[in-house]
Design a protein around this motif. Structure first.
Motif, PDB file in Angstrom:
ATOM      1  N   GLY A 190      30.171  20.424  60.004  1.00 18.31           N
ATOM      2  CA  GLY A 190      28.804  20.835  60.312  1.00 18.31           C
ATOM      3  C   GLY A 190      28.009  19.656  60.841  1.00 18.31           C
ATOM      4  O   GLY A 190      27.206  19.803  61.759  1.00 18.31           O
ATOM      5  N   HIS A 191      28.247  18.479  60.243  1.00 16.69           N
ATOM      6  CA  HIS A 191      27.593  17.273  60.762  1.00 16.69           C
ATOM      7  C   HIS A 191      28.240  16.872  62.084  1.00 16.69           C
ATOM      8  O   HIS A 191      29.432  17.128  62.306  1.00 16.69           O
ATOM      9  N   SER A 239      24.794  16.504  51.450  1.00 13.50           N
ATOM     10  CA  SER A 239      25.366  15.477  52.315  1.00 13.50           C
ATOM     11  C   SER A 239      24.306  15.004  53.294  1.00 13.50           C
ATOM     12  O   SER A 239      23.335  15.713  53.565  1.00 13.50           O
ATOM     13  N   CYS A 240      24.491  13.799  53.814  1.00 11.41           N
ATOM     14  CA  CYS A 240      23.553  13.290  54.828  1.00 11.41           C
ATOM     15  C   CYS A 240      24.339  12.528  55.875  1.00 11.41           C
ATOM     16  O   CYS A 240      25.447  12.062  55.625  1.00 11.41           O
ATOM     17  N   SER A 271      20.333  14.494  59.809  1.00  3.63           N
ATOM     18  CA  SER A 271      20.136  15.671  58.949  1.00  3.63           C
ATOM     19  C   SER A 271      20.670  15.476  57.534  1.00  3.63           C
ATOM     20  O   SER A 271      21.515  14.608  57.271  1.00  3.63           O
ATOM     21  N   LYS A 284      22.292  18.138  54.620  1.00  2.00           N
ATOM     22  CA  LYS A 284      22.811  19.505  54.460  1.00  2.00           C
ATOM     23  C   LYS A 284      23.099  19.794  52.989  1.00  2.00           C
ATOM     24  O   LYS A 284      23.454  18.886  52.228  1.00  2.00           O
ATOM     25  N   TRP A 315      25.361  22.436  50.570  1.00  4.32           N
ATOM     26  CA  TRP A 315      26.509  23.348  50.607  1.00  4.32           C
ATOM     27  C   TRP A 315      26.630  24.032  49.250  1.00  4.32           C
ATOM     28  O   TRP A 315      26.489  23.385  48.205  1.00  4.32           O
ATOM     29  N   CYS A 356      27.209  26.274  54.178  1.00  7.38           N
ATOM     30  CA  CYS A 356      26.023  25.432  54.339  1.00  7.38           C
ATOM     31  C   CYS A 356      24.802  26.346  54.244  1.00  7.38           C
ATOM     32  O   CYS A 356      24.612  27.228  55.081  1.00  7.38           O
ATOM     33  N   LYS A 388      21.504  25.138  53.638  1.00  7.30           N
ATOM     34  CA  LYS A 388      20.263  24.505  54.115  1.00  7.30           C
ATOM     35  C   LYS A 388      20.605  23.314  54.990  1.00  7.30           C
ATOM     36  O   LYS A 388      21.547  22.564  54.699  1.00  7.30           O
ATOM     37  N   THR A 389      19.833  23.131  56.047  1.00 11.40           N
ATOM     38  CA  THR A 389      19.880  21.902  56.838  1.00 11.40           C
ATOM     39  C   THR A 389      18.452  21.386  56.922  1.00 11.40           C
ATOM     40  O   THR A 389      17.558  22.095  57.387  1.00 11.40           O
ATOM     41  N   HIS A 407      15.654  18.732  58.169  1.00 13.89           N
ATOM     42  CA  HIS A 407      15.324  17.774  59.227  1.00 13.89           C
ATOM     43  C   HIS A 407      13.974  17.134  58.926  1.00 13.89           C
ATOM     44  O   HIS A 407      13.064  17.798  58.434  1.00 13.89           O
TER      45      HIS A 407
END
Length: 347
Positions: free
Chosen positions: A82-83, A101-102, A107, A109, A111, A119, A121-122, A124
């Motif tokens: 995803g990243h 995760s970053c 971003s 994220k 999971w 995933c 949420k993301t 920003h």
């Protein structure tokens, strides 16, 4: 009569037989050789994190992926994609249901481990590479640190940024939350460690003493307090069990330093690494500090023995050892620039 003599003879043999020393479940430390070498990432490992309950280890890498492993069997389970750039950090919430995760893709994220690691949420908001993430103990907030020199606090229910903490003058490398969720500790390329009040967002203390970039910081568990106080000659108060009283930091100046978060005073310096210190963790029972370094070693420091290095796993990896993590179940793992993760049995 003959039977009695036999029994007496057997009892004598039993008494003189060598006894197996019981395993000390409190003072365990990693030992060579490693139990598993986990390989699948194509670029250096940046961070690893043990699941709080299950035998799951998660790894982040510069190859933009996150991988899930079973550390008991040493088997690879899945890859999370995803990243779009290097993943810099991963962190579980206290229940182990969510993974954050970053990344250098700016971003953060989240999971959901209970929904096939979707995933959900993301987030920003950062203007530069995001270096570190940590959940508050309740899971209500997620905290992130960035190369944009800020720390952001995110509300997990809405996904909104509710606070931005500014004060560091350079890249914020790491952020951690105290066990009671009151305090944050952060470290940065500006050679300082800062202590923050999470509720107000105010900087409580600025810890100065390192002479190079500070790569890592960790709060001491309450179980470490008696050892720390004995080390520095402070009278132990058994009733004082407030989390967040002490932190340890590791730096490119090759040292680890122990600090009092309320006074900002440096209490002890640990010398021995021959290159940058990249990561630091406390062994859960509080007596030992474990550190990994670009000198390829994993070192164990004993607070009850004047803070000296009591175990040096040299050549823990064939290249720089970027990160170290500890599980309550007496397991240690390290991640390296060699793209591998090593799981160490402890004794």
């Amino acid at each position: 009569m003959e039977q009695e003599t036999k029994i007496a003879s057997l009892e004598e043999d039993l008494a003189s037989a060598p006894t197996r020393k019981p395993t000390d479940t409190v003072d365990w430390l990693p030992k060579a050789p490693h139990r598993h070498n986990l390989t699948s990432h194509r670029s250096p490992i940046t961070r690893i994190a043990f699941h709080p309950i299950f035998s799951i280890l998660v790894s982040a890498s510069e190859d933009a992926s996150i991988k899930i492993w079973d550390y008991e069997s040493g088997t690879f389970e899945r890859t999370l994609k995803g990243h779009t750039k290097a993943v810099q950090d991963v962190a579980w919430d206290a229940k182990g249901t969510l993974l954050a995760s970053c990344s250098a893709d700016l971003s953060v994220k989240v999971w959901d481990a209970q929904s096939d690691y979707q995933c959900i949420k993301t987030l920003h908001g950062h203007d530069h590479s995001v270096s570190s993430v940590a959940f508050s103990p309740t899971g209500d907030f997620l905290v992130s640190a960035s190369r944009d020199r800020t720390i952001k606090v995110w509300a997990m229910d809405t996904g909104y940024c509710v606070k931005t903490l500014s004060g560091h003058l350079d890249w914020v490398r790491r952020v951690v939350v105290s066990a009671d969720g009151r305090l944050l500790a952060s470290c940065a390329s500006d050679q300082t460690v800062r202590i923050w009040d999470l509720a107000s967002g105010e900087c409580r203390a600025e810890l100065r003493g390192h002479t190079h970039v500070v790569e890592c910081v960790a709060f001491a568990p309450v179980s470490a307090y008696p050892h720390i106080r004995a080390l520095v000659g402070i009278q132990t108060d058994p009733s004082d069990v407030t989390p967040g009283a002490y932190v340890v930091s590791g730096s490119r100046d090759k040292t680890l330093r122990l600090w009092d978060t309320s006074t900002g005073q440096q209490l002890h310096a640990f010398n021995g690494h021959d290159n940058w210190v990249r990561d630091v963790v406390f062994q859960p029972h509080g007596r030992f500090i474990l550190s990994s370094s670009d000198d390829k070693s994993l070192r164990c420091w004993d607070l009850s023995q004047s803070g000296r290095c009591v175990r040096n796993v040299s050549d823990a990896h064939p290249h720089f050892v970027a990160c170290v993590a500890v599980a309550e179940q007496a397991v240690v793992a390290t991640g390296g620039v060699d793209c591998g993760i090593r799981v160490w049995a402890c004794s």
